[in-house]
Motif scaffolding. Structure first.
Motif, PDB file in Angstrom:
ATOM      1  N   MET B   1       0.889  -1.283  -0.002  1.00 52.89           N
ATOM      2  CA  MET B   1      -0.070   0.044   0.035  1.00 52.89           C
ATOM      3  C   MET B   1       0.786   1.162  -0.001  1.00 52.89           C
ATOM      4  SD  MET B   1      -3.053  -1.159   0.161  1.00 52.89           S
ATOM      5  CE  MET B   1      -4.370  -2.016   0.985  1.00 52.89           C
ATOM      6  N   HIS B  37     -12.312   3.595  -6.641  1.00 54.68           N
ATOM      7  CA  HIS B  37     -12.739   3.916  -5.225  1.00 54.68           C
ATOM      8  C   HIS B  37     -14.046   4.565  -5.490  1.00 54.68           C
ATOM      9  CE1 HIS B  37     -12.429   5.664  -1.133  1.00 54.68           C
ATOM     10  NE2 HIS B  37     -12.759   6.595  -1.713  1.00 54.68           N
ATOM     11  N   ALA B 129     -11.898   0.533   9.141  1.00 51.37           N
ATOM     12  CA  ALA B 129     -10.686   0.145   8.241  1.00 51.37           C
ATOM     13  C   ALA B 129     -10.300   1.713   7.519  1.00 51.37           C
ATOM     14  CB  ALA B 129     -11.086  -0.733   7.022  1.00 51.37           C
ATOM     15  N   GLY B 130     -11.254   2.195   7.216  1.00 53.74           N
ATOM     16  CA  GLY B 130     -10.911   3.623   6.724  1.00 53.74           C
ATOM     17  C   GLY B 130     -10.472   4.313   7.720  1.00 53.74           C
TER      18      GLY B 130
END
Lengths: 232, 197
Positions: B1, B37, B129-130
């Motif tokens: 990431m 996204h 998670a965000g």
């Protein structure tokens, strides 16, 4: 008016928050949109909440839109030469659109790599390491009882160790599918026809095991890659 | 990431600036960088693939025509883009509610289909998670269970108050106050995080 001002500010803040969150009904949404056009305080409150709320949006798993969205978007905007502007995903046009929870771009790449055989797959898994870069692609050719595994880039396996592929059921222990090569392509035989073999299976994983495979029947080494099962 | 969010945002802001000058290549790259996204965001709210595709397209048309109104000092590019897509989708689902629900005001017989297109993580996990990369993880975690769940469902799946009440099997008033309290706390906590962070 002065007296009600703090209350008005609080109410505005709440309405702006619910606007950004999305819980306002249609009429209230439309009304607030209208008011915001002529009122800087209102539009400011809405923008502030959009900023706060957008931070949360990062948690939604990306899903690759089908290529036709871009194609018709470009047409709609009257772009001069669509193929010139969008060279890479246009080539995926043959691919039936499907939902993809993660690794969307990587997945498209993997599919492109597999282009000659891809349209007949039934199950596809992109396995990636913690860095989210795709490392292996596993797929079942339609009508066959094998899982084809392709290493997208060679995996460094220490001497005396091997890569073992596992099915991860929604509940219960991982089930071994056997050893897979660290480079190139290989095949593992499925214990049953794909529909049965993958029933209740959510994901695949690859662990590093002693040569010859895990002695216990369960993963003993570190898990190197995992990937969600996608049924097409 | 490994993509540095600040570098990514700087790149996106640059692309938007070029889109404002009608640069088609920049627009194509912007689409390439952001469409998965934004499609994920749209699909969770409208839950119908064809409509999500159409709304995503309209949102990008909007971006093409209004890129000039984007002000980098006011919002991150992803915030701006996400708001455009979310608002378009929310307008759509709220109008649809109006069409289908106005006859039966309590909407009880109009249960929305709650399953996600991909059977992925639940809304509450996605919220966390965000929040992962930001100081806001703490803020989200600090929310009470009910508030967190209600906000997550409203946010990721575009549920209304009455849909939330139905889904969570709670009285409407309870759900409303969960949301209200949760939003107030979130704001206070996020503002503190922005100041200290």
């Amino acid at each position: 008016m002065n007296l009600s001002r703090p209350d008005r500010a609080r109410r505005l803040d709440l309405v702006a928050a619910e606007y950004a969150l999305g819980t306002l009904p249609a009429r209230a949404r439309a009304r607030l949109d209208r008011v915001a056009r002529g009122d800087a305080v209102v539009s400011r409150a809405m923008r502030d909440w959009e900023r706060r709320i957008a931070l949360l949006a990062d948690g939604a798993a990306p899903i690759q839109p089908p290529p036709r969205v871009w194609t018709s978007l470009a047409r709609r905007l009257g772009f001069d030469d669509i193929s010139d502007v969008a060279p890479w995903w246009r080539r995926l046009g043959f691919w039936r659109p499907f939902a993809l929870a993660s690794f969307a771009a990587a997945f498209a790449l993997a599919v492109a790599l597999l282009a000659p055989v891809a349209p007949t797959e039934t199950v596809v898994v992109v396995l990636a390491g913690p860095d989210a870069r795709p490392a292996l692609l596993a797929s079942v050719p339609r009508g066959e009882r094998v899982l084809a595994v392709k290493a997208l880039s060679p995996v460094a396996v220490p001497a005396g160790r091997a890569l073992e592929l596992w099915m991860l059921p929604g509940q219960g222990a991982p089930r071994s599918l056997g050893l897979i090569p660290a480079a190139g392509t290989g095949q593992v035989r499925l214990p049953a026809a794909p529909e049965q073999a993958f029933r209740g299976i959510d994901a695949l994983a690859v662990s590093l095991e002693p040569a010859g495979g895990s002695p216990t029947g369960l993963p003993t080494g570190p898990v190197l890659y995992t990937g969600r099962l996608e049924r097409l | 990431m490994a993509v540095d969010p600040a570098a990514r945002n700087a790149r996106l802001a640059e692309l938007i600036a070029r889109v404002a000058l009608a640069d088609q290549r920049a627009f194509a790259e912007l689409y390439q960088q952001t469409s998965s996204h934004l499609f994920g965001v749209a699909l969770r709210i409208v839950r119908e693939r064809g409509i999500a595709e159409e709304l995503l397209q309209e949102a990008y048309v909007n971006v093409w025509h209004h890129a000039g109104s984007y002000v980098a000092e006011r919002a991150q590019p992803t915030t701006w883009l996400t708001a455009i897509v979310r608002n378009r989708c929310l307008d759509h689902v709220r109008k649809r509610d109006l069409d289908t629900v106005s006859m039966t005001r309590d909407a009880d017989d109009d249960a929305p289909e709650l399953s996600l297109p991909d059977g992925g993580p639940g809304p509450a996990e996605m919220l966390l998670a965000g929040a992962d990369a930001h100081a806001i993880r703490e803020c989200v975690e600090r929310l009470e269970g009910g508030s967190r769940q209600a906000i997550a469902l409203a946010f990721f799946q575009g549920l209304t108050h009455s849909e939330l009440a139905q889904h969570l099997a709670q009285p409407l008033g309870t759900v409303k106050s969960w949301i209200r309290r949760g939003l107030e706390r979130l704001k206070v906590c996020l503002e503190r995080a922005e100041i200290t962070g």
